[in-house]
Scaffold this motif. Structure first.
Motif, PDB file in Angstrom:
ATOM      1  N   ASP A   1       0.846  -1.200   0.000  1.00 43.32           N
ATOM      2  CA  ASP A   1       0.000   0.000   0.000  1.00 43.32           C
ATOM      3  C   ASP A   1       0.871   1.237   0.000  1.00 43.32           C
ATOM      4  O   ASP A   1       2.120   1.140   0.049  1.00 43.32           O
ATOM      5  CB  ASP A   1      -0.902  -0.005   1.234  1.00 43.32           C
ATOM      6  CG  ASP A   1      -2.190   0.779   1.044  1.00 43.32           C
ATOM      7  OD1 ASP A   1      -3.115   0.593   1.852  1.00 43.32           O
ATOM      8  OD2 ASP A   1      -2.263   1.589   0.087  1.00 43.32           O
ATOM      9  N   LEU A   2       0.221   2.389  -0.048  1.00 40.99           N
ATOM     10  CA  LEU A   2       0.882   3.679   0.123  1.00 40.99           C
ATOM     11  C   LEU A   2       0.715   4.079   1.584  1.00 40.99           C
ATOM     12  O   LEU A   2      -0.406   4.085   2.116  1.00 40.99           O
ATOM     13  CB  LEU A   2       0.236   4.709  -0.793  1.00 40.99           C
ATOM     14  CG  LEU A   2       0.631   6.179  -0.574  1.00 40.99           C
ATOM     15  CD1 LEU A   2       2.113   6.385  -0.848  1.00 40.99           C
ATOM     16  CD2 LEU A   2      -0.219   7.086  -1.443  1.00 40.99           C
TER      17      LEU A   2
ATOM     18  N   ARG B   1      13.062  -7.411  -1.791  1.00 36.24           N
ATOM     19  CA  ARG B   1      12.481  -6.181  -2.327  1.00 36.24           C
ATOM     20  C   ARG B   1      13.362  -5.645  -3.440  1.00 36.24           C
ATOM     21  O   ARG B   1      14.564  -5.895  -3.474  1.00 36.24           O
ATOM     22  CB  ARG B   1      12.298  -5.121  -1.243  1.00 36.24           C
ATOM     23  CG  ARG B   1      13.581  -4.597  -0.632  1.00 36.24           C
ATOM     24  CD  ARG B   1      13.263  -3.630   0.515  1.00 36.24           C
ATOM     25  NE  ARG B   1      14.472  -3.156   1.175  1.00 36.24           N
ATOM     26  CZ  ARG B   1      14.476  -2.403   2.267  1.00 36.24           C
ATOM     27  NH1 ARG B   1      13.304  -2.030   2.826  1.00 36.24           N
ATOM     28  NH2 ARG B   1      15.621  -1.996   2.814  1.00 36.24           N
TER      29      ARG B   1
ATOM     30  N   ALA C   1      13.823  -1.929  -5.380  1.00 30.97           N
ATOM     31  CA  ALA C   1      13.503  -0.517  -5.593  1.00 30.97           C
ATOM     32  C   ALA C   1      13.819  -0.154  -7.035  1.00 30.97           C
ATOM     33  O   ALA C   1      14.638  -0.819  -7.691  1.00 30.97           O
ATOM     34  CB  ALA C   1      14.307   0.336  -4.631  1.00 30.97           C
TER      35      ALA C   1
ATOM     36  N   PRO D   1      10.947   6.402   3.633  1.00 26.15           N
ATOM     37  CA  PRO D   1      10.817   6.510   2.165  1.00 26.15           C
ATOM     38  C   PRO D   1      11.752   5.552   1.419  1.00 26.15           C
ATOM     39  O   PRO D   1      11.392   5.045   0.346  1.00 26.15           O
ATOM     40  CB  PRO D   1      11.175   7.972   1.904  1.00 26.15           C
ATOM     41  CG  PRO D   1      10.757   8.678   3.144  1.00 26.15           C
ATOM     42  CD  PRO D   1      11.079   7.724   4.258  1.00 26.15           C
ATOM     43  N   GLU D   2      12.923   5.280   1.989  1.00 19.02           N
ATOM     44  CA  GLU D   2      13.857   4.373   1.317  1.00 19.02           C
ATOM     45  C   GLU D   2      13.410   2.906   1.358  1.00 19.02           C
ATOM     46  O   GLU D   2      14.035   2.042   0.746  1.00 19.02           O
ATOM     47  CB  GLU D   2      15.266   4.503   1.912  1.00 19.02           C
ATOM     48  CG  GLU D   2      15.328   4.395   3.418  1.00 19.02           C
ATOM     49  CD  GLU D   2      15.331   5.768   4.097  1.00 19.02           C
ATOM     50  OE1 GLU D   2      14.538   6.655   3.682  1.00 19.02           O
ATOM     51  OE2 GLU D   2      16.109   5.930   5.061  1.00 19.02           O
TER      52      GLU D   2
ATOM     53  N   THR E   1      10.589   2.131   0.073  1.00 14.75           N
ATOM     54  CA  THR E   1       9.739   2.029  -1.108  1.00 14.75           C
ATOM     55  C   THR E   1      10.328   1.034  -2.103  1.00 14.75           C
ATOM     56  O   THR E   1      11.485   1.144  -2.510  1.00 14.75           O
ATOM     57  CB  THR E   1       9.590   3.403  -1.781  1.00 14.75           C
ATOM     58  OG1 THR E   1       8.889   4.277  -0.886  1.00 14.75           O
ATOM     59  CG2 THR E   1       8.824   3.284  -3.092  1.00 14.75           C
TER      60      THR E   1
ATOM     61  N   GLN F   1       3.471  -3.831  -4.212  1.00 16.02           N
ATOM     62  CA  GLN F   1       4.111  -2.524  -4.139  1.00 16.02           C
ATOM     63  C   GLN F   1       3.936  -1.903  -2.764  1.00 16.02           C
ATOM     64  O   GLN F   1       2.815  -1.804  -2.239  1.00 16.02           O
ATOM     65  CB  GLN F   1       3.522  -1.581  -5.193  1.00 16.02           C
ATOM     66  CG  GLN F   1       4.072  -0.171  -5.159  1.00 16.02           C
ATOM     67  CD  GLN F   1       5.514  -0.087  -5.615  1.00 16.02           C
ATOM     68  OE1 GLN F   1       5.885  -0.659  -6.634  1.00 16.02           O
ATOM     69  NE2 GLN F   1       6.339   0.621  -4.846  1.00 16.02           N
TER      70      GLN F   1
ATOM     71  N   THR G   1       4.860   1.719  -1.011  1.00 18.11           N
ATOM     72  CA  THR G   1       5.311   3.080  -1.253  1.00 18.11           C
ATOM     73  C   THR G   1       5.208   3.870   0.043  1.00 18.11           C
ATOM     74  O   THR G   1       4.140   3.905   0.662  1.00 18.11           O
ATOM     75  CB  THR G   1       4.476   3.767  -2.341  1.00 18.11           C
ATOM     76  OG1 THR G   1       4.539   2.985  -3.541  1.00 18.11           O
ATOM     77  CG2 THR G   1       5.010   5.164  -2.629  1.00 18.11           C
ATOM     78  N   VAL G   2       6.327   4.464   0.456  1.00 15.70           N
ATOM     79  CA  VAL G   2       6.372   5.237   1.689  1.00 15.70           C
ATOM     80  C   VAL G   2       6.618   6.697   1.319  1.00 15.70           C
ATOM     81  O   VAL G   2       7.657   7.022   0.738  1.00 15.70           O
ATOM     82  CB  VAL G   2       7.462   4.725   2.630  1.00 15.70           C
ATOM     83  CG1 VAL G   2       7.410   5.495   3.957  1.00 15.70           C
ATOM     84  CG2 VAL G   2       7.311   3.229   2.871  1.00 15.70           C
ATOM     85  N   SER G   3       5.669   7.539   1.646  1.00 15.68           N
ATOM     86  CA  SER G   3       5.795   8.962   1.324  1.00 15.68           C
ATOM     87  C   SER G   3       6.419   9.715   2.490  1.00 15.68           C
ATOM     88  O   SER G   3       6.207   9.377   3.653  1.00 15.68           O
ATOM     89  CB  SER G   3       4.430   9.552   0.999  1.00 15.68           C
ATOM     90  OG  SER G   3       3.587   9.489   2.123  1.00 15.68           O
TER      91      SER G   3
END
Length: 121
Positions: free
Chosen positions: A10-11, A38, A40, A87-88, A90, A116, A118-120
């Protein structure tokens, strides 16, 4: 035939948590090592965490203290609890398993399709 199906990507905002799941199904006699990798964007696939059938675990240094891998052998499922996400982190996360389809057969390596994360910031 064997399938690994991941879910849980998820985001999420930095500092948040996610729990990934991967269920193995099909002609399975036993599962030895299960793991999460993982990848990237623009980088090679990286081993994140492993867990043996007996429950022994290992982690890449960058996730130690934040991620926890576990498994439910009765459900042929492996989990990855991810806390304090950055964030890294992601990446597309892939499930991996070493599976024996018969009692005296060889171990085969199987991969999931990826989920996926995703880290904002």
């Amino acid at each position: 035939q064997v399938q690994l199906v991941e879910s849980g990507g998820d985001l999420v905002q930095a500092g948040g948590s996610l729990r990934l799941s991967c269920a193995a199904s099909g002609s399975i006699f036993s599962i030895e090592v299960m793991a999460w990798y993982r990848q990237a964007p623009g980088k090679q696939r990286e081993l994140v965490a492993t867990i043996t059938s007996g429950g022994s675990t290992n982690y890449v240094d960058s996730v130690k203290g934040r991620f926890t891998i576990s498994r439910d052998n009765a459900k042929n499922t492996v989990y990855l609890q991810m806390n304090s996400l950055k964030p890294e982190d992601t990446a597309v996360f892939y499930c991996y398993a070493q599976i024996r389809t018969t009692g005296r057969g060889p171990l085969y390596q199987w991969w999931g399709q990826g989920t996926q994360v995703t880290v904002s910031s």
